[in-house]
Write an enzyme that holds these catalytic residues in place. Structure first.
Site, PDB file in Angstrom:
ATOM      1  CD  GLU A  47      -2.776  -3.813  -0.229  1.00 45.99           C
ATOM      2  OE1 GLU A  47      -3.224  -2.857   0.423  1.00 45.99           O
ATOM      3  OE2 GLU A  47      -2.770  -4.984   0.184  1.00 45.99           O
ATOM      4  CB  CYS A  78       3.231  -0.269   6.914  1.00 50.13           C
ATOM      5  SG  CYS A  78       1.641  -1.032   7.275  1.00 50.13           S
ATOM      6  CG  HIS A 169       2.588   4.248   8.108  1.00 49.09           C
ATOM      7  ND1 HIS A 169       2.977   4.042   6.802  1.00 49.09           N
ATOM      8  CD2 HIS A 169       1.623   3.341   8.354  1.00 49.09           C
ATOM      9  CE1 HIS A 169       2.270   3.063   6.282  1.00 49.09           C
ATOM     10  NE2 HIS A 169       1.435   2.620   7.202  1.00 49.09           N
ATOM     11  CD  GLU A 171       5.718   6.355   6.418  1.00 52.90           C
ATOM     12  OE1 GLU A 171       6.374   5.994   7.410  1.00 52.90           O
ATOM     13  OE2 GLU A 171       4.911   5.617   5.833  1.00 52.90           O
TER      14      GLU A 171
HETATM   15  N1  GLN Z   1      -2.150  -3.907   4.637  1.00 50.66           N
HETATM   16  C1  GLN Z   1      -1.112  -3.574   3.706  1.00 50.66           C
HETATM   17  C2  GLN Z   1      -0.470  -4.829   3.112  1.00 50.66           C
HETATM   18  O1  GLN Z   1      -0.738  -5.891   3.562  1.00 50.66           O
HETATM   19  C3  GLN Z   1      -0.063  -2.688   4.356  1.00 50.66           C
HETATM   20  C4  GLN Z   1      -0.682  -1.387   4.783  1.00 50.66           C
HETATM   21  C5  GLN Z   1       0.258  -0.230   4.895  1.00 50.66           C
HETATM   22  O2  GLN Z   1       1.356  -0.200   4.320  1.00 50.66           O
HETATM   23  N2  GLN Z   1      -0.199   0.805   5.572  1.00 50.66           N
HETATM   24  O3  GLN Z   1       0.294  -4.728   2.201  1.00 50.66           O
END
Ligand code: GLN
Length: 190
Positions: A47, A78, A169, A171
């Site tokens: 997040e 991400c 991702h 990973e």
């Molecule tokens: N939605 C998340 C964000 O805005 C990111 C999601 C993820 O890393 N899988 O930080």
């Protein structure tokens, strides 16, 4: 080369397992002391708002910016790609500004489950398995940014000098292609 994996939140252990498979030494980074001496850093998914809060609290944000100024290499997946962006929207938030990209958070809608696609990349002939989880969209890239893969016309894998970012991702799959690419990028700038 000393590779750190940012481990304040998110799926950092999956990156650790990937580097284990590639026999690349790494250390989990939770403090400025952990980061000292690292010349490469992986920023995992998770997040991004929580990440930025914890980075500010620990002073890691400034330490990472200094590492970038000193020529460090970075790979974000991400949420990590969001942290690396110069400009974040949806909503606007501060970031580390390590790459000349603009990202829009959660731009594919609120996916509850993950989306998995097999998409072409400029890295190899075979398509690559890409897992998207509440992914951002890279809305704009600067002229020095190379786009290595796209989904629906938007970049999902980009590179700029010593920095690399994926909105998916790698990973979380068995495929080591992207991490191998990052290791090569780190070595080529050492
Ligand atoms: N939605 C998340 C964000 O805005 C990111 C999601 C993820 O890393 N899988 O930080």
């Amino acid at each position: 080369m000393k590779i750190g994996i940012l481990a304040v939140q998110g799926d950092f252990e999956a990156h650790g397992r990937m580097l284990d498979r590639l026999k690349a030494k790494h250390a989990y980074v939770r403090t400025r002391e952990d980061l000292a001496g690292c010349n490469a850093l992986i920023l995992p998914g998770g997040e991004s708002t929580t990440h930025m809060k914890l980075l500010a609290e620990t002073g890691l944000d400034e330490a990472i910016r200094k590492m970038a100024a000193d020529g460090g290499a970075f790979f974000g997946t991400c949420a990590g790609a969001i942290l690396m962006a110069r400009h974040v929207k949806g909503p606007e938030m501060s970031s580390l500004g390590l790459m000349d990209i603009t990202v829009v958070r959660n731009a594919y809608g609120r996916q509850l489950a993950s989306d998995v696609f097999l998409l072409p990349t400029k890295l190899q002939r075979e398509p690559l398995e890409m897992v998207f989880i509440r992914a951002p969209i890279i809305e704009a890239v600067g002229k020095d940014v190379a786009v290595l893969a796209k989904r629906d016309g938007s970049p999902v894998l980009v590179e700029q000098g010593r920095a690399m970012a994926a909105t998916f991702h790698p990973e979380l799959t068995q495929d080591t292609t992207i991490h191998e690419r990052f290791l090569k990028l780190v070595q080529s700038h050492n």
